[in-house]
Design a protein around this motif. Structure first.
Motif, PDB file in Angstrom:
ATOM      1  N   ALA A   1      47.363  24.565  40.765  1.00 27.32           N
ATOM      2  CA  ALA A   1      46.206  25.104  41.478  1.00 27.32           C
ATOM      3  C   ALA A   1      46.570  25.220  42.950  1.00 27.32           C
ATOM      4  O   ALA A   1      47.364  24.427  43.471  1.00 27.32           O
ATOM      5  CB  ALA A   1      44.987  24.203  41.305  1.00 27.32           C
ATOM      6  N   LEU A   2      46.028  26.223  43.606  1.00 26.82           N
ATOM      7  CA  LEU A   2      46.215  26.363  45.047  1.00 26.82           C
ATOM      8  C   LEU A   2      44.918  26.862  45.669  1.00 26.82           C
ATOM      9  O   LEU A   2      44.155  27.606  45.046  1.00 26.82           O
ATOM     10  CB  LEU A   2      47.360  27.318  45.389  1.00 26.82           C
ATOM     11  N   THR A   3      44.642  26.396  46.868  1.00 24.99           N
ATOM     12  CA  THR A   3      43.423  26.757  47.582  1.00 24.99           C
ATOM     13  C   THR A   3      43.795  27.497  48.848  1.00 24.99           C
ATOM     14  O   THR A   3      44.663  27.053  49.612  1.00 24.99           O
ATOM     15  CB  THR A   3      42.603  25.505  47.935  1.00 24.99           C
ATOM     16  N   LEU A   4      43.130  28.632  49.069  1.00 24.18           N
ATOM     17  CA  LEU A   4      43.418  29.454  50.239  1.00 24.18           C
ATOM     18  C   LEU A   4      42.140  29.725  51.036  1.00 24.18           C
ATOM     19  O   LEU A   4      41.074  29.947  50.448  1.00 24.18           O
ATOM     20  CB  LEU A   4      44.025  30.798  49.819  1.00 24.18           C
ATOM     21  N   PRO A   5      42.229  29.711  52.368  1.00 22.62           N
ATOM     22  CA  PRO A   5      41.074  30.080  53.187  1.00 22.62           C
ATOM     23  C   PRO A   5      40.803  31.575  53.074  1.00 22.62           C
ATOM     24  O   PRO A   5      41.729  32.373  52.939  1.00 22.62           O
ATOM     25  CB  PRO A   5      41.505  29.702  54.606  1.00 22.62           C
TER      26      PRO A   5
ATOM     27  N   GLN B   1      53.768  29.246  53.451  1.00 23.31           N
ATOM     28  CA  GLN B   1      54.405  30.388  52.827  1.00 23.31           C
ATOM     29  C   GLN B   1      53.909  31.711  53.420  1.00 23.31           C
ATOM     30  O   GLN B   1      54.445  32.779  53.129  1.00 23.31           O
ATOM     31  CB  GLN B   1      54.129  30.396  51.321  1.00 23.31           C
ATOM     32  N   THR B   2      52.844  31.651  54.242  1.00 29.58           N
ATOM     33  CA  THR B   2      52.286  32.871  54.819  1.00 29.58           C
ATOM     34  C   THR B   2      52.848  33.070  56.210  1.00 29.58           C
ATOM     35  O   THR B   2      53.380  32.179  56.841  1.00 29.58           O
ATOM     36  CB  THR B   2      50.759  32.782  54.904  1.00 29.58           C
ATOM     37  N   SER B   3      52.680  34.297  56.713  1.00 30.26           N
ATOM     38  CA  SER B   3      53.234  34.615  58.035  1.00 30.26           C
ATOM     39  C   SER B   3      52.481  33.925  59.154  1.00 30.26           C
ATOM     40  O   SER B   3      53.042  33.534  60.160  1.00 30.26           O
ATOM     41  CB  SER B   3      53.211  36.131  58.251  1.00 30.26           C
TER      42      SER B   3
ATOM     43  N   ALA C   1      48.821  35.419  44.698  1.00 27.14           N
ATOM     44  CA  ALA C   1      49.976  35.583  43.822  1.00 27.14           C
ATOM     45  C   ALA C   1      51.273  35.671  44.624  1.00 27.14           C
ATOM     46  O   ALA C   1      52.290  35.067  44.258  1.00 27.14           O
ATOM     47  CB  ALA C   1      49.801  36.822  42.953  1.00 27.14           C
ATOM     48  N   SER C   2      51.241  36.415  45.714  1.00 21.78           N
ATOM     49  CA  SER C   2      52.457  36.556  46.520  1.00 21.78           C
ATOM     50  C   SER C   2      52.791  35.251  47.244  1.00 21.78           C
ATOM     51  O   SER C   2      53.970  34.910  47.405  1.00 21.78           O
ATOM     52  CB  SER C   2      52.296  37.699  47.528  1.00 21.78           C
ATOM     53  N   THR C   3      51.764  34.510  47.642  1.00 20.98           N
ATOM     54  CA  THR C   3      51.989  33.211  48.271  1.00 20.98           C
ATOM     55  C   THR C   3      52.624  32.242  47.280  1.00 20.98           C
ATOM     56  O   THR C   3      53.571  31.518  47.607  1.00 20.98           O
ATOM     57  CB  THR C   3      50.665  32.628  48.791  1.00 20.98           C
ATOM     58  N   TYR C   4      52.116  32.235  46.053  1.00 15.72           N
ATOM     59  CA  TYR C   4      52.698  31.365  45.024  1.00 15.72           C
ATOM     60  C   TYR C   4      54.118  31.802  44.684  1.00 15.72           C
ATOM     61  O   TYR C   4      54.997  30.961  44.458  1.00 15.72           O
ATOM     62  CB  TYR C   4      51.827  31.371  43.776  1.00 15.72           C
ATOM     63  N   ALA C   5      54.373  33.114  44.678  1.00 15.94           N
ATOM     64  CA  ALA C   5      55.722  33.613  44.411  1.00 15.94           C
ATOM     65  C   ALA C   5      56.700  33.126  45.475  1.00 15.94           C
ATOM     66  O   ALA C   5      57.836  32.728  45.157  1.00 15.94           O
ATOM     67  CB  ALA C   5      55.709  35.139  44.353  1.00 15.94           C
ATOM     68  N   ARG C   6      56.262  33.117  46.725  1.00 14.42           N
ATOM     69  CA  ARG C   6      57.135  32.626  47.799  1.00 14.42           C
ATOM     70  C   ARG C   6      57.387  31.125  47.652  1.00 14.42           C
ATOM     71  O   ARG C   6      58.491  30.639  47.922  1.00 14.42           O
ATOM     72  CB  ARG C   6      56.522  32.955  49.161  1.00 14.42           C
TER      73      ARG C   6
END
Length: 292
Positions: free
Chosen positions: A87-91, A285-287, A19-24
């Motif tokens: 849709a989004l896919t995350l490891p 979008q992630t650190s 959710a936070s990744t999509y928000a960014r």
């Protein structure tokens, strides 16, 4: 514009990270501000959107190891006013958290059922005698740790940092390419995109009943990228079928095929068309690329 986003909490879950990744991503590409709201179960997350408590939600739908997230599918059929927007896919990388000084003293392990499934071989190898207890989320499992060294939990290294808990092993998922697909859902109609998700029930359980609606996709040369069955809960052996196709609802060609499918199904529900955010763009979008 300010959007409220529901997710499976509490703080530190994989769903919160999605959710936070999509928000960014929204902030970067659409200058959209967001506020996130945690709920204790996936069912409550989806109901919050359906009842207009929040604007959108981000929920897991499928894991590369554990398969479909059945609660998401069942609730989407029940709350058929919801539409998939993206849709989004995350490891996913799981960690083993405990106050124990070594694995051998752990006798009970808590985690979400999907996480337990994704770490099954590791558990059988390192903790073959432990009692496994399912929780609503990987973060909910952490409340059982306290100072008891006989208790462990499977969660993320990110959650361990948030709550200041020791990590005994990381990563522990059985496959290094473990990933989860999330859907972004809202009440707004979604007609265009690279993929469309739908579900249907059959009028009879006769030979060839499932083949008939699927043949219309084949004749239209529309690729079906996923199919999964779920019980209708009406009687044993009676199923719903969830499928993803590589086509958008804004195409008359697609609409014609789905109209034909409707003629040989009992109930046909369309959950919207959407695009899949590229993995590279999502991880940007992630650190760090390996965040969990």
């Amino acid at each position: 514009m300010n959007l409220s986003i529901a997710y499976l909490g509490p703080q530190g879950t994989y769903s919160e990270f999605a959710a936070s990744t999509y928000a960014r991503w929204l902030q970067q590409h659409h200058q959209t501000d967001t506020a996130r709201q945690a709920y204790p179960s996936i069912a409550q997350v989806l109901r919050a959107v359906a009842q207009a408590e929040v604007d959108i939600c981000v929920v897991p739908v499928e894991n590369s190891i554990g398969g479909g997230v059945t609660t998401t599918l069942d609730m989407l059929w029940e709350l058929d006013m919801l539409q998939i927007q993206r849709a989004l896919t995350l490891p996913i990388e799981h960690a083993f958290l405990s106050q124990a000084d070594r694995l051998q003293v752990v006798s009970t392990v808590y985690s979400h059922p999907q996480a337990l499934t994704q770490c099954q071989k590791w558990l059988e190898t390192h903790l073959p005698e432990v009692t496994l207890i399912a929780t609503n989320s990987t973060t909910e499992a952490l409340q059982h740790l306290d100072a008891d060294p006989t208790v462990g939990a499977i969660s993320s290294a990110w959650a361990a940092q948030i709550y200041g808990l020791p990590v005994l092993a990381h990563p522990i998922n059985d496959h290094s390419d473990n990933c989860t697909r999330f859907w972004v859902l809202s009440r707004e109609s979604s007609q265009s995109g690279d993929y469309t998700s739908l579900a249907f029930s059959l009028p009879t359980n006769d030979a060839g009943a499932l083949l008939k609606p699927l043949q219309h996709l084949a004749l239209a040369k529309i690729n079906m990228s996923r199919i999964e069955s779920r019980p209708t809960k009406r009687s044993l052996g009676d199923y719903l079928f969830f499928i993803d196709i590589e086509a958008g609802l804004d195409s008359p060609h697609t609409r014609a095929a789905l109209d034909a499918m409707g003629g040989c199904t009992e109930t046909l529900k369309l959950f919207g068309s959407y695009t899949l955010l590229p993995m590279e763009e999502v991880l940007a979008q992630t650190s760090t690329p390996k965040y969990l």
